[in-house]
Design a protein around this motif. Structure first.
Motif, mmCIF file in Angstrom:
data_model
loop_
_atom_site.group_PDB
_atom_site.id
_atom_site.type_symbol
_atom_site.label_atom_id
_atom_site.label_comp_id
_atom_site.label_asym_id
_atom_site.label_seq_id
_atom_site.Cartn_x
_atom_site.Cartn_y
_atom_site.Cartn_z
ATOM 1 N N THR A 138 0.830 -1.208 0.000
ATOM 2 C CA THR A 138 0.000 0.000 0.000
ATOM 3 C C THR A 138 0.864 1.258 0.000
ATOM 4 O OG1 THR A 138 -0.218 -0.087 2.422
ATOM 5 C CG2 THR A 138 -1.947 -1.142 1.124
ATOM 6 N N GLY A 139 2.081 1.161 0.593
ATOM 7 C CA GLY A 139 2.997 2.301 0.544
ATOM 8 C C GLY A 139 3.469 2.582 -0.870
ATOM 9 N N GLN B 232 9.387 10.337 10.868
ATOM 10 C CA GLN B 232 9.183 11.430 9.911
ATOM 11 C C GLN B 232 10.116 12.610 10.186
ATOM 12 O OE1 GLN B 232 5.439 13.750 10.138
ATOM 13 N NE2 GLN B 232 5.172 13.272 7.964
ATOM 14 N N ASN B 233 10.364 12.925 11.468
ATOM 15 C CA ASN B 233 11.034 14.178 11.808
ATOM 16 C C ASN B 233 12.418 14.038 12.447
ATOM 17 O OD1 ASN B 233 8.695 15.752 11.036
ATOM 18 N ND2 ASN B 233 7.725 15.024 12.914
ATOM 19 N N ILE B 234 12.680 12.910 13.108
ATOM 20 C CA ILE B 234 13.909 12.821 13.908
ATOM 21 C C ILE B 234 14.840 11.704 13.430
ATOM 22 C CG2 ILE B 234 14.775 12.523 16.282
ATOM 23 C CD1 ILE B 234 12.269 13.787 17.306
ATOM 24 N N VAL B 235 14.379 10.831 12.563
ATOM 25 C CA VAL B 235 15.215 9.746 12.047
ATOM 26 C C VAL B 235 15.729 10.116 10.651
ATOM 27 C CG1 VAL B 235 15.249 7.336 11.279
ATOM 28 C CG2 VAL B 235 14.062 7.957 13.396
ATOM 29 N N ASN B 236 17.015 9.952 10.447
ATOM 30 C CA ASN B 236 17.601 10.164 9.124
ATOM 31 C C ASN B 236 17.322 8.927 8.266
ATOM 32 O OD1 ASN B 236 19.137 10.625 6.856
ATOM 33 N ND2 ASN B 236 21.033 11.062 7.940
ATOM 34 N N ARG B 237 16.412 9.059 7.325
ATOM 35 C CA ARG B 237 15.970 7.908 6.529
ATOM 36 C C ARG B 237 16.699 7.790 5.191
ATOM 37 N NH1 ARG B 237 10.995 8.804 4.967
ATOM 38 N NH2 ARG B 237 10.709 10.895 5.840
ATOM 39 N N ASP B 238 17.744 8.577 5.013
ATOM 40 C CA ASP B 238 18.499 8.516 3.762
ATOM 41 C C ASP B 238 19.382 7.259 3.728
ATOM 42 O OD1 ASP B 238 19.577 9.950 1.246
ATOM 43 O OD2 ASP B 238 21.398 9.447 2.376
ATOM 44 N N VAL B 239 19.188 6.441 2.692
ATOM 45 C CA VAL B 239 19.979 5.220 2.512
ATOM 46 C C VAL B 239 20.617 5.287 1.127
ATOM 47 C CG1 VAL B 239 19.975 2.699 2.492
ATOM 48 C CG2 VAL B 239 18.354 3.927 3.953
ATOM 49 N N PHE C 9 14.103 5.940 2.846
ATOM 50 C CA PHE C 9 13.340 4.795 3.371
ATOM 51 C C PHE C 9 11.938 5.270 3.734
ATOM 52 C CE2 PHE C 9 12.010 1.732 6.578
ATOM 53 C CZ PHE C 9 12.515 0.532 6.096
ATOM 54 N N PRO C 10 10.875 4.682 3.158
ATOM 55 C CA PRO C 10 9.510 5.151 3.433
ATOM 56 C C PRO C 10 9.116 4.967 4.898
ATOM 57 C CG PRO C 10 9.570 3.777 1.461
ATOM 58 C CD PRO C 10 10.907 3.623 2.140
ATOM 59 N N ILE C 11 8.361 5.906 5.410
ATOM 60 C CA ILE C 11 7.937 5.852 6.815
ATOM 61 C C ILE C 11 7.123 4.596 7.102
ATOM 62 C CG2 ILE C 11 6.568 7.002 8.604
ATOM 63 C CD1 ILE C 11 7.221 9.652 7.192
ATOM 64 N N GLY C 12 6.185 4.294 6.212
ATOM 65 C CA GLY C 12 5.314 3.146 6.436
ATOM 66 C C GLY C 12 6.050 1.827 6.511
ATOM 67 N N TRP C 13 7.210 1.743 5.867
ATOM 68 C CA TRP C 13 7.935 0.479 5.838
ATOM 69 C C TRP C 13 8.512 0.096 7.191
ATOM 70 C CZ3 TRP C 13 10.943 -0.536 0.654
ATOM 71 C CH2 TRP C 13 10.037 -0.433 -0.409
ATOM 72 N N PHE C 14 8.687 1.048 8.087
ATOM 73 C CA PHE C 14 9.134 0.704 9.436
ATOM 74 C C PHE C 14 8.164 -0.279 10.081
ATOM 75 C CE2 PHE C 14 11.607 4.687 9.144
ATOM 76 C CZ PHE C 14 12.828 4.256 9.635
ATOM 77 N N GLN C 15 6.892 -0.158 9.750
ATOM 78 C CA GLN C 15 5.895 -1.015 10.381
ATOM 79 C C GLN C 15 5.850 -2.411 9.777
ATOM 80 O OE1 GLN C 15 2.145 0.820 11.548
ATOM 81 N NE2 GLN C 15 3.051 2.835 11.257
ATOM 82 N N SER C 16 6.653 -2.649 8.740
ATOM 83 C CA SER C 16 6.832 -4.012 8.243
ATOM 84 C C SER C 16 7.985 -4.723 8.951
ATOM 85 C CB SER C 16 7.089 -3.993 6.730
ATOM 86 O OG SER C 16 5.915 -3.694 6.015
ATOM 87 N N GLN D 219 19.052 14.757 13.850
ATOM 88 C CA GLN D 219 18.419 13.460 13.642
ATOM 89 C C GLN D 219 19.298 12.328 14.141
ATOM 90 O OE1 GLN D 219 17.764 13.722 9.336
ATOM 91 N NE2 GLN D 219 15.592 14.088 9.705
ATOM 92 N N ILE D 220 18.657 11.187 14.396
ATOM 93 C CA ILE D 220 19.377 9.974 14.782
ATOM 94 C C ILE D 220 19.458 9.044 13.576
ATOM 95 C CG2 ILE D 220 18.658 10.150 17.191
ATOM 96 C CD1 ILE D 220 16.602 7.941 16.655
ATOM 97 N N PRO D 221 20.378 8.074 13.585
ATOM 98 C CA PRO D 221 20.454 7.132 12.468
ATOM 99 C C PRO D 221 19.189 6.288 12.345
ATOM 100 C CG PRO D 221 22.435 7.032 13.827
ATOM 101 C CD PRO D 221 21.435 7.858 14.585
ATOM 102 N N LEU D 222 19.067 5.620 11.203
ATOM 103 C CA LEU D 222 17.900 4.783 10.935
ATOM 104 C C LEU D 222 17.921 3.493 11.749
ATOM 105 C CD1 LEU D 222 16.311 4.133 7.503
ATOM 106 C CD2 LEU D 222 17.039 2.161 8.831
ATOM 107 N N TRP D 223 19.111 2.928 11.967
ATOM 108 C CA TRP D 223 19.183 1.581 12.543
ATOM 109 C C TRP D 223 18.583 1.446 13.945
ATOM 110 C CZ3 TRP D 223 21.620 0.498 17.068
ATOM 111 C CH2 TRP D 223 22.614 1.353 17.522
#
Length: 501
Positions: free
Chosen positions: A176-177, A317-324, A329-336, A395-399
């Motif tokens: 759906t994302g 959305q605001n505090i995690v650096n999602r650049d890979v 990295f899409p926000i919704g994918w964290f929930q997978s 921001q903090i890292p994604l991991w």
């Protein structure tokens, strides 16, 4: 006669089911029915808070608190209505018909949510809630009805069923994302309408799957004697339509008022379960007490676990650096991350509970482990927000956030599938469906509190590093403290369970 009676009384013994991979074949039909229902639910769930802020607050961060409270109230009512769904199945139309009616009503709700109007949005959520209340507790109760009370495969069967839940939950946010961001919309304003449409289609598939597969149940969950006609089904449908505006009102009121309403319902349910336990004798009474004690710890677990769709969304959305590597990295994918971790870890846990044999931890100690694992996830967030914030980006890292979902998954596997199995072991025989509703009500209270907690983390101006760190620090101490207490009182609870493992 209770809808649960066919699986628990000598007069209505469990049928001789054919086996598949060591379990009754109907388990796999229920697995796929739940897969598609969870695809629908989780396909929509990841987008809810983001959609509310984008659609109704024009992406203003001040909308985060309202979105979190609405999200928490929605999840709370999804689980709270399971009380009534369990009662309807036990006493009115049976489990199979309750599942089918709930599936049809839920599907309608997913399509109503597509309407870009705030009132209709809440009406759609209310419709999903009512349908889910008929569906959710009864599909789980059907799993329990496939096994005799002393069958050692029961915990393993519920863990396999739990994998079906999470297989749907894993696939849904990804598909759906992609549909919302890449095919129909963009990162600035995803096509949330398509997310809700895909969820509705998933719910329709679940309905059809159960309709054609229910014959495999060989009578398990059919209507009580004397209630085989269509009149009661029609009455339940009418009652569902009447319930929708009531649920809409509960969604629209302040979440703190809803918390008191849910607490009152929980007290009433505890009284009903205890009355039946007293009627059945000392052993049944004590087991009911043990079950209700564990319910209270379940509230705390879900209060903090269910930050996934609220404060963790805004954190991502605001505090995690999602650049890979130049790709976001899409926000919704964290929930997978949580469901794929469950798919990886659930077979290990299912094997471990059987392999440990007599050394298998007791049910209350498994719950204690669940709380402690959840607390350790918040400890990682505390560390990240204190030590890993980039001085330039803030921001903090994604991991760390990915790791948080994995650690929480370990806690969830110690608690959630074991909780479903626990209810079918400890509940008084005539109110298994109602007691399953009580399990979901305790989850509901936790979910509503999760929205209140998330709104506090965001505050009136939106989430900041400082507000997130303060909130998550509190979560760590609350969870680990409760886990230690549960470990200490586990022998007392185990004594009340009279040999149930």
């Amino acid at each position: 006669m209770s809808g649960a009676a066919p699986s628990t009384t000598p007069e209505n013994p469990i049928p001789e089911f054919k086996q598949a991979l060591g379990h009754p074949r109907p388990l796999w039909m229920l697995f796929m029915t739940e897969f598609w229902e969870r695809f629908a639910f989780y396909g929509m769930r990841w987008a809810l808070t983001l959609y509310i802020v984008a659609q109704f607050f024009s992406n203003d961060p001040s909308g985060q608190a309202y979105a979190s409270r609405t999200y928490g109230a929605f999840l709370a009512l999804v689980y709270a209505t399971a009380i009534f769904g369990g009662f309807v199945a036990d006493r009115v139309i049976g489990y199979q018909r309750s599942i089918l009616v709930g599936a049809v009503v839920s599907a309608a709700g997913y399509f109503v949510v597509m309407i870009p109007d705030q009132t209709m949005f809440l009406v759609g959520l209310a419709t999903i809630i009512v349908g889910n209340g008929l569906f959710k507790p009864n599909i789980s109760a059907q799993v329990g009805q496939l096994y005799a009370r002393g069958d050692e495969r029961r915990d393993s069967g519920f863990t396999i069923f739990y994998m079906g839940i999470n297989a749907g939950a894993f696939v849904a946010p990804i598909l759906t994302g992609i549909l919302a961001n890449r095919l129909m919309g963009d990162q600035g304003m995803p096509a949330y309408k398509m997310v809700f449409c895909a969820a509705g289609i998933g719910m329709l598939i679940s309905t059809v799957w159960f309709w054609f597969g229910r014959s495999k149940l060989q009578g398990i969950g059919e209507p009580p004697k004397g209630a085989e006609g269509p009149q009661r089904v029609l009455a339940v449908l009418v009652g569902s339509m009447v319930a929708i505006p009531v649920v809409y009102f509960l969604l629209a009121i302040d979440a703190e008022i809803l918390a008191w309403i849910l607490a009152g319902l929980f007290v009433v349910l505890c009284v009903m379960v205890m009355v039946e336990g007293l009627r059945e004798g000392k052993v049944s009474r004590d087991r009911a007490i043990a079950m209700l004690i564990i319910f209270t710890f379940n509230v705390l677990f879900w209060c903090f676990f269910e930050q996934a769709g609220s404060s963790f969304n805004f954190l991502a959305q605001n505090i995690v650096n999602r650049d890979v590597g130049g790709w976001e990295f899409p926000i919704g994918w964290f929930q997978s991350v949580n469901p794929i971790a469950i798919l990886a870890l659930a077979p290990i846990f299912a094997w471990a509970w059987i392999k440990l044999g007599k050394a298998n931890p007791s049910i209350p100690r498994k719950f204690g482990l669940g709380l402690i694992f959840n607390g350790l996830a918040f400890l990682l967030l505390m560390y990240s927000l204190s030590n890993l914030v980039d001085s330039q980006t803030g921001q903090i890292p994604l991991w760390p956030l990915v790791a948080v979902y994995v650690i929480q998954t370990a806690g969830e596997l110690c608690l959630s599938p074991i909780g479903l199995s626990m209810v079918t072991k400890l509940a008084p025989l005539k109110v298994v469906g109602l007691a399953m509703g009580g399990w979901f009500l305790s989850t509901a209270i936790g979910n509503n509190l999760s929205g209140l907690f998330a709104s506090h983390v965001s505050g009136s101006e939106g989430m900041s590093v400082a507000s997130a760190n303060a909130g998550y620090t509190f979560g760590f101490y609350a969870l680990v403290g409760a886990g230690v207490v549960l470990f200490l009182i586990a022998p007392l609870i185990q004594k009340l369970m009279h040999g149930v493992k």
